[in-house]
Design an enzyme around this catalytic site. Structure first.
Site, PDB file in Angstrom:
ATOM      1  N   ASP A 103      -0.290   6.603  -7.039  1.00 39.30           N
ATOM      2  CA  ASP A 103      -1.649   6.065  -6.947  1.00 39.30           C
ATOM      3  C   ASP A 103      -2.648   7.187  -6.717  1.00 39.30           C
ATOM      4  O   ASP A 103      -2.282   8.249  -6.210  1.00 39.30           O
ATOM      5  CB  ASP A 103      -1.795   5.132  -5.735  1.00 39.30           C
TER       6      ASP A 103
HETATM    7  N1  URA Z   1       4.197   3.277  -3.759  1.00 40.54           N
HETATM    8  C1  URA Z   1       2.862   3.117  -3.642  1.00 40.54           C
HETATM    9  O1  URA Z   1       2.416   2.146  -3.055  1.00 40.54           O
HETATM   10  N2  URA Z   1       2.073   4.041  -4.182  1.00 40.54           N
HETATM   11  C2  URA Z   1       2.512   5.137  -4.815  1.00 40.54           C
HETATM   12  O2  URA Z   1       1.719   5.962  -5.271  1.00 40.54           O
HETATM   13  C3  URA Z   1       3.899   5.291  -4.922  1.00 40.54           C
HETATM   14  C4  URA Z   1       4.732   4.338  -4.390  1.00 40.54           C
END
Ligand code: URA
Length: 233
Positions: A103
């Site tokens: 993310d």
């Molecule tokens: N889980 C999440 O919530 N975000 C990420 O970027 C990776 C795994």
């Protein structure tokens, strides 16, 4: 396996055969830090470090490990945000794709490769390697949360997760190990146990760790590291 230096150089696609000759003549190519001018020299790309204009080149498959900072989206183009591709050295930027995604606000280990087979094996839901995340979060993880993770959580929208490992580190801090990569998975898993994540960092994928790679920088994986990664798949 040893190969001719000029063949290795043109095989990368960074220079043509005649471009390789010119680069060698101009002293722009180094083997283990020493300028190399002989295209016929036999070099082992697995053990020798070959650089062109100071940048290491890779003769075979390219796998890069980035220590992603927050604020970058995992995509090749974005109309608003900076993308992780901006952090990839120019010579690889148009060659590699991200392996899965992190993310925008998540930091840490993100792989890139030009090897389509490796990419698909790494993101295949059937064969995912364990990924370890460090989270800071609201609340405190307890024994009931650890058990809920171990038996496979059901998220708010009904999505069922594979068994995962939750390791509380202290007040508001945990390590989470998951073997799949659903959308916002760790944040949603933690939220389903009333622990809103305020900071998330991926620290490990298979045996690969961030080591001392500074945030925002990337490095090539060695053939040995690639082999180890493949063994886990
Ligand atoms: N889980 C999440 O919530 N975000 C990420 O970027 C990776 C795994």
């Amino acid at each position: 396996m040893k190969q001719r230096l000029d063949k290795i150089l043109s095989g990368t696609g960074l220079v043509t055969r005649s471009g390789a000759k010119d680069a060698l003549k101009a002293g722009r190519v180094k083997i283990n830090g020493i300028p190399a001018r002989d295209g016929a020299a036999k070099v082992d790309p697995d053990t020798d470090t070959i650089t062109l204009d100071g940048q290491p080149i890779s003769a075979g498959r390219v796998v890069l490990l980035l220590n992603k900072p927050e604020g970058y989206v995992t995509s090749t183009q974005d109309p608003r945000d900076r993308t992780v591709m901006e952090l990839i050295p120019g010579q690889y930027r148009n060659r590699v794709s991200p392996v899965g995604r992190l993310d925008k606000m998540t930091e840490g280990l993100l792989l890139f490769t030009d090897d389509g087979d490796l990419l698909h094996r790494l993101i295949s839901p059937k064969k995912q390697v364990p990924k370890v995340y460090y989270a800071r979060h609201e609340g405190q993880a307890g024994e009931d949360d650890v058990e809920a993770f171990a038996s496979g959580l059901t998220l708010a929208d009904g999505t069922v997760c594979l068994p995962a490992v939750l390791r509380p580190l202290g007040a508001g801090e945990s390590l989470i190990t998951v073997c799949e990569g659903k959308y916002h998975q760790v944040r949603r898993m933690m939220a389903s146990r009333r622990m809103t994540v305020t900071y998330l960092e991926r620290r490990q994928e298979g045996k690969l760790t961030l080591g001392n790679l500074p945030r925002g920088e990337c490095r090539l994986l060695t053939e040995e590291e690639c082999r180890e990664l493949l063994e886990d798949l």
